[in-house]
Scaffold this motif. Structure first.
Motif, PDB file in Angstrom:
ATOM      1  N   GLU A 131       0.841  -1.192   0.000  1.00 34.28           N
ATOM      2  CA  GLU A 131       0.000   0.000   0.000  1.00 34.28           C
ATOM      3  C   GLU A 131       0.873   1.238   0.000  1.00 34.28           C
ATOM      4  O   GLU A 131       1.983   1.230   0.529  1.00 34.28           O
ATOM      5  CB  GLU A 131      -0.946  -0.009   1.198  1.00 34.28           C
ATOM      6  N   GLY A 132       0.364   2.286  -0.635  1.00 31.52           N
ATOM      7  CA  GLY A 132       1.115   3.528  -0.688  1.00 31.52           C
ATOM      8  C   GLY A 132       0.385   4.558  -1.522  1.00 31.52           C
ATOM      9  O   GLY A 132      -0.848   4.610  -1.534  1.00 31.52           O
ATOM     10  N   ARG A 133       1.149   5.366  -2.246  1.00 28.52           N
ATOM     11  CA  ARG A 133       0.552   6.393  -3.094  1.00 28.52           C
ATOM     12  C   ARG A 133       0.952   6.257  -4.554  1.00 28.52           C
ATOM     13  O   ARG A 133       0.353   6.880  -5.424  1.00 28.52           O
ATOM     14  CB  ARG A 133       0.935   7.786  -2.561  1.00 28.52           C
ATOM     15  N   ASP A 134       1.990   5.450  -4.811  1.00 33.60           N
ATOM     16  CA  ASP A 134       2.419   5.264  -6.203  1.00 33.60           C
ATOM     17  C   ASP A 134       2.832   3.820  -6.473  1.00 33.60           C
ATOM     18  O   ASP A 134       3.670   3.556  -7.314  1.00 33.60           O
ATOM     19  CB  ASP A 134       3.574   6.214  -6.534  1.00 33.60           C
ATOM     20  N   ILE A 135       2.222   2.887  -5.752  1.00 33.51           N
ATOM     21  CA  ILE A 135       2.588   1.477  -5.927  1.00 33.51           C
ATOM     22  C   ILE A 135       2.203   0.992  -7.324  1.00 33.51           C
ATOM     23  O   ILE A 135       3.003   0.398  -8.042  1.00 33.51           O
ATOM     24  CB  ILE A 135       1.910   0.582  -4.866  1.00 33.51           C
ATOM     25  N   GLY A 136       0.965   1.259  -7.716  1.00 34.24           N
ATOM     26  CA  GLY A 136       0.486   0.778  -9.006  1.00 34.24           C
ATOM     27  C   GLY A 136       0.950   1.596 -10.190  1.00 34.24           C
ATOM     28  O   GLY A 136       0.816   1.158 -11.338  1.00 34.24           O
ATOM     29  N   THR A 137       1.504   2.786  -9.937  1.00 33.98           N
ATOM     30  CA  THR A 137       1.953   3.641 -11.036  1.00 33.98           C
ATOM     31  C   THR A 137       3.464   3.657 -11.202  1.00 33.98           C
ATOM     32  O   THR A 137       3.965   3.817 -12.319  1.00 33.98           O
ATOM     33  CB  THR A 137       1.473   5.092 -10.823  1.00 33.98           C
ATOM     34  N   VAL A 138       4.211   3.483 -10.102  1.00 32.29           N
ATOM     35  CA  VAL A 138       5.669   3.606 -10.163  1.00 32.29           C
ATOM     36  C   VAL A 138       6.402   2.366  -9.636  1.00 32.29           C
ATOM     37  O   VAL A 138       7.252   1.798 -10.322  1.00 32.29           O
ATOM     38  CB  VAL A 138       6.150   4.846  -9.368  1.00 32.29           C
ATOM     39  N   VAL A 139       6.075   1.945  -8.422  1.00 29.27           N
ATOM     40  CA  VAL A 139       6.826   0.862  -7.789  1.00 29.27           C
ATOM     41  C   VAL A 139       6.572  -0.477  -8.478  1.00 29.27           C
ATOM     42  O   VAL A 139       7.502  -1.194  -8.848  1.00 29.27           O
ATOM     43  CB  VAL A 139       6.487   0.754  -6.287  1.00 29.27           C
ATOM     44  N   PHE A 140       5.295  -0.819  -8.654  1.00 31.66           N
ATOM     45  CA  PHE A 140       4.922  -2.052  -9.354  1.00 31.66           C
ATOM     46  C   PHE A 140       3.870  -1.732 -10.420  1.00 31.66           C
ATOM     47  O   PHE A 140       2.694  -2.088 -10.272  1.00 31.66           O
ATOM     48  CB  PHE A 140       4.376  -3.092  -8.373  1.00 31.66           C
ATOM     49  N   PRO A 141       4.279  -1.063 -11.512  1.00 28.26           N
ATOM     50  CA  PRO A 141       3.310  -0.705 -12.558  1.00 28.26           C
ATOM     51  C   PRO A 141       2.704  -1.924 -13.251  1.00 28.26           C
ATOM     52  O   PRO A 141       1.651  -1.811 -13.883  1.00 28.26           O
ATOM     53  CB  PRO A 141       4.146   0.134 -13.536  1.00 28.26           C
ATOM     54  N   ASP A 142       3.358  -3.086 -13.123  1.00 33.83           N
ATOM     55  CA  ASP A 142       2.845  -4.308 -13.743  1.00 33.83           C
ATOM     56  C   ASP A 142       2.154  -5.223 -12.735  1.00 33.83           C
ATOM     57  O   ASP A 142       1.968  -6.420 -12.997  1.00 33.83           O
ATOM     58  CB  ASP A 142       3.989  -5.075 -14.422  1.00 33.83           C
ATOM     59  N   ALA A 143       1.774  -4.673 -11.591  1.00 28.86           N
ATOM     60  CA  ALA A 143       1.077  -5.475 -10.578  1.00 28.86           C
ATOM     61  C   ALA A 143      -0.170  -6.107 -11.185  1.00 28.86           C
ATOM     62  O   ALA A 143      -0.882  -5.477 -11.974  1.00 28.86           O
ATOM     63  CB  ALA A 143       0.688  -4.596  -9.390  1.00 28.86           C
ATOM     64  N   GLU A 144      -0.423  -7.365 -10.823  1.00 32.25           N
ATOM     65  CA  GLU A 144      -1.563  -8.078 -11.398  1.00 32.25           C
ATOM     66  C   GLU A 144      -2.905  -7.459 -11.015  1.00 32.25           C
ATOM     67  O   GLU A 144      -3.880  -7.542 -11.765  1.00 32.25           O
ATOM     68  CB  GLU A 144      -1.544  -9.545 -10.948  1.00 32.25           C
ATOM     69  N   LEU A 145      -2.963  -6.840  -9.837  1.00 34.44           N
ATOM     70  CA  LEU A 145      -4.223  -6.257  -9.384  1.00 34.44           C
ATOM     71  C   LEU A 145      -3.947  -4.955  -8.649  1.00 34.44           C
ATOM     72  O   LEU A 145      -3.098  -4.903  -7.758  1.00 34.44           O
ATOM     73  CB  LEU A 145      -4.954  -7.237  -8.459  1.00 34.44           C
ATOM     74  N   LYS A 146      -4.667  -3.898  -9.051  1.00 34.56           N
ATOM     75  CA  LYS A 146      -4.458  -2.579  -8.457  1.00 34.56           C
ATOM     76  C   LYS A 146      -5.782  -2.019  -7.933  1.00 34.56           C
ATOM     77  O   LYS A 146      -6.799  -2.074  -8.620  1.00 34.56           O
ATOM     78  CB  LYS A 146      -3.884  -1.608  -9.495  1.00 34.56           C
ATOM     79  N   PHE A 147      -5.715  -1.478  -6.721  1.00 35.98           N
ATOM     80  CA  PHE A 147      -6.869  -0.809  -6.138  1.00 35.98           C
ATOM     81  C   PHE A 147      -6.505   0.640  -5.832  1.00 35.98           C
ATOM     82  O   PHE A 147      -5.356   0.940  -5.487  1.00 35.98           O
ATOM     83  CB  PHE A 147      -7.298  -1.478  -4.826  1.00 35.98           C
ATOM     84  N   PHE A 148      -7.493   1.528  -5.950  1.00 37.69           N
ATOM     85  CA  PHE A 148      -7.326   2.907  -5.491  1.00 37.69           C
ATOM     86  C   PHE A 148      -8.396   3.123  -4.438  1.00 37.69           C
ATOM     87  O   PHE A 148      -9.587   3.211  -4.740  1.00 37.69           O
ATOM     88  CB  PHE A 148      -7.482   3.910  -6.635  1.00 37.69           C
ATOM     89  N   LEU A 149      -7.953   3.167  -3.179  1.00 39.07           N
ATOM     90  CA  LEU A 149      -8.866   3.276  -2.038  1.00 39.07           C
ATOM     91  C   LEU A 149      -8.935   4.723  -1.569  1.00 39.07           C
ATOM     92  O   LEU A 149      -7.909   5.337  -1.278  1.00 39.07           O
ATOM     93  CB  LEU A 149      -8.369   2.383  -0.899  1.00 39.07           C
ATOM     94  N   SER A 150     -10.147   5.259  -1.508  1.00 36.01           N
ATOM     95  CA  SER A 150     -10.291   6.655  -1.115  1.00 36.01           C
ATOM     96  C   SER A 150     -11.481   6.827  -0.179  1.00 36.01           C
ATOM     97  O   SER A 150     -12.193   5.874   0.149  1.00 36.01           O
ATOM     98  CB  SER A 150     -10.460   7.545  -2.352  1.00 36.01           C
ATOM     99  N   ALA A 151     -11.667   8.065   0.260  1.00 34.59           N
ATOM    100  CA  ALA A 151     -12.808   8.469   1.089  1.00 34.59           C
ATOM    101  C   ALA A 151     -12.778   9.992   1.102  1.00 34.59           C
ATOM    102  O   ALA A 151     -11.765  10.606   0.751  1.00 34.59           O
ATOM    103  CB  ALA A 151     -12.694   7.909   2.506  1.00 34.59           C
ATOM    104  N   SER A 152     -13.860  10.608   1.507  1.00 38.88           N
ATOM    105  CA  SER A 152     -13.904  12.064   1.529  1.00 38.88           C
ATOM    106  C   SER A 152     -12.893  12.604   2.539  1.00 38.88           C
ATOM    107  O   SER A 152     -12.563  11.921   3.518  1.00 38.88           O
ATOM    108  CB  SER A 152     -15.308  12.546   1.913  1.00 38.88           C
ATOM    109  N   PRO A 153     -12.377  13.824   2.326  1.00 45.01           N
ATOM    110  CA  PRO A 153     -11.435  14.416   3.290  1.00 45.01           C
ATOM    111  C   PRO A 153     -12.021  14.491   4.694  1.00 45.01           C
ATOM    112  O   PRO A 153     -11.311  14.276   5.683  1.00 45.01           O
ATOM    113  CB  PRO A 153     -11.182  15.816   2.719  1.00 45.01           C
ATOM    114  N   GLU A 154     -13.320  14.779   4.779  1.00 44.88           N
ATOM    115  CA  GLU A 154     -13.964  14.882   6.086  1.00 44.88           C
ATOM    116  C   GLU A 154     -13.964  13.531   6.806  1.00 44.88           C
ATOM    117  O   GLU A 154     -13.671  13.452   8.004  1.00 44.88           O
ATOM    118  CB  GLU A 154     -15.402  15.389   5.929  1.00 44.88           C
ATOM    119  N   GLU A 155     -14.287  12.477   6.075  1.00 45.65           N
ATOM    120  CA  GLU A 155     -14.313  11.147   6.679  1.00 45.65           C
ATOM    121  C   GLU A 155     -12.907  10.703   7.069  1.00 45.65           C
ATOM    122  O   GLU A 155     -12.690  10.146   8.154  1.00 45.65           O
ATOM    123  CB  GLU A 155     -14.927  10.137   5.708  1.00 45.65           C
ATOM    124  N   ARG A 156     -11.942  10.973   6.204  1.00 50.11           N
ATOM    125  CA  ARG A 156     -10.560  10.600   6.522  1.00 50.11           C
ATOM    126  C   ARG A 156     -10.044  11.394   7.716  1.00 50.11           C
ATOM    127  O   ARG A 156      -9.297  10.875   8.548  1.00 50.11           O
ATOM    128  CB  ARG A 156      -9.666  10.813   5.296  1.00 50.11           C
TER     129      ARG A 156
END
Length: 229
Positions: A131-156
């Protein structure tokens, strides 16, 4: 568990406070994978640099420092602990001050290069959740499965506020939400590996979801990907 499922690289990216650390830890446990908390690695590095008084503007000093640090992730009684140069810093790295400092040092090229090498080495054989902020784009761009997990700023912000209160920190909800928004701006606008969603990532908004609901959804996608392979 099939060999392909065992060898999969699962990347979870998203902004601060989205629940990536908790979700990645529990998902890894469900799948029998190794969890690599890259955010904790950056936090530990920020803590060490702060303690040593490293000048963030002096990239040569930053590079030399990063070549001699040792960050390890260890499991103790089923809980992940972060070791920095042999010392357990699991609790120290979770302060609000360290959150903002981490965003600053994670934008430094020598830091990112050093930790990215370590992360790729940890995950080279698959069977990992990162998990991180650039795992699927930079660290492991060829990862078999990528998720982008988010929530509203207020909830976070509310989630982060609750964590800090439990730890005894004197914070306000308003300031905590503002810190989350500030962290988002820093992460999105930085020149080196900014926070962004991979084009092939599955987006999950956890604002109104319980952790188990997020996990069930992710596990479903993992099983689907395994069947496809």
């Amino acid at each position: 568990m099939s060999k392909k499922m065992h060898g999969m690289v699962v990347a979870i990216d998203g902004p601060s406070g989205a629940g990536k650390s908790t979700v990645s830890r529990l998902l890894a446990k469900r799948l029998g994978y190794l969890q690599i908390d890259t955010g904790a690695m950056y936090r530990a590095t920020a803590l060490l640099m702060s303690r040593e008084g490293i000048d963030f503007e002096d990239l040569k000093s930053v590079k030399n420092f990063c070549e001699h640090i040792d960050i390890k992730l260890d499991s103790v009684d089923g809980s992940q602990h972060v070791l920095a140069n042999g010392h357990d810093v699991t609790e120290q790295i979770r302060s609000s001050e360290m959150s903002l400092l981490t965003s600053r040092i994670s934008a430094l090229k020598p830091v990112r290069e050093a930790l990215m090498r370590a992360q790729r080495e940890m995950g080279k054989n698959g069977g990992v959740v990162l998990e991180g902020r650039d795992i699927g784009t930079v660290v492991f761009p060829d990862a078999e499965l990528k998720f982008f997990l988010s929530a509203s700023p207020e909830e976070r912000g509310r989630r982060r506020f609750a964590e800090l209160v439990v730890k005894g920190e004197k914070v306000t909800l308003e300031n905590t939400i503002n810190d989350v928004i500030q962290r988002d701006e820093q992460d999105i606008k930085r020149d080196l590996a900014p926070l962004r969603q991979a084009e092939d990532a599955i987006v999950i908004d956890s604002s109104a979801l319980a952790i188990d609901e997020v996990l069930d959804l992710m596990e479903k996608y993992v099983k689907q990907k395994t069947e496809e392979n």
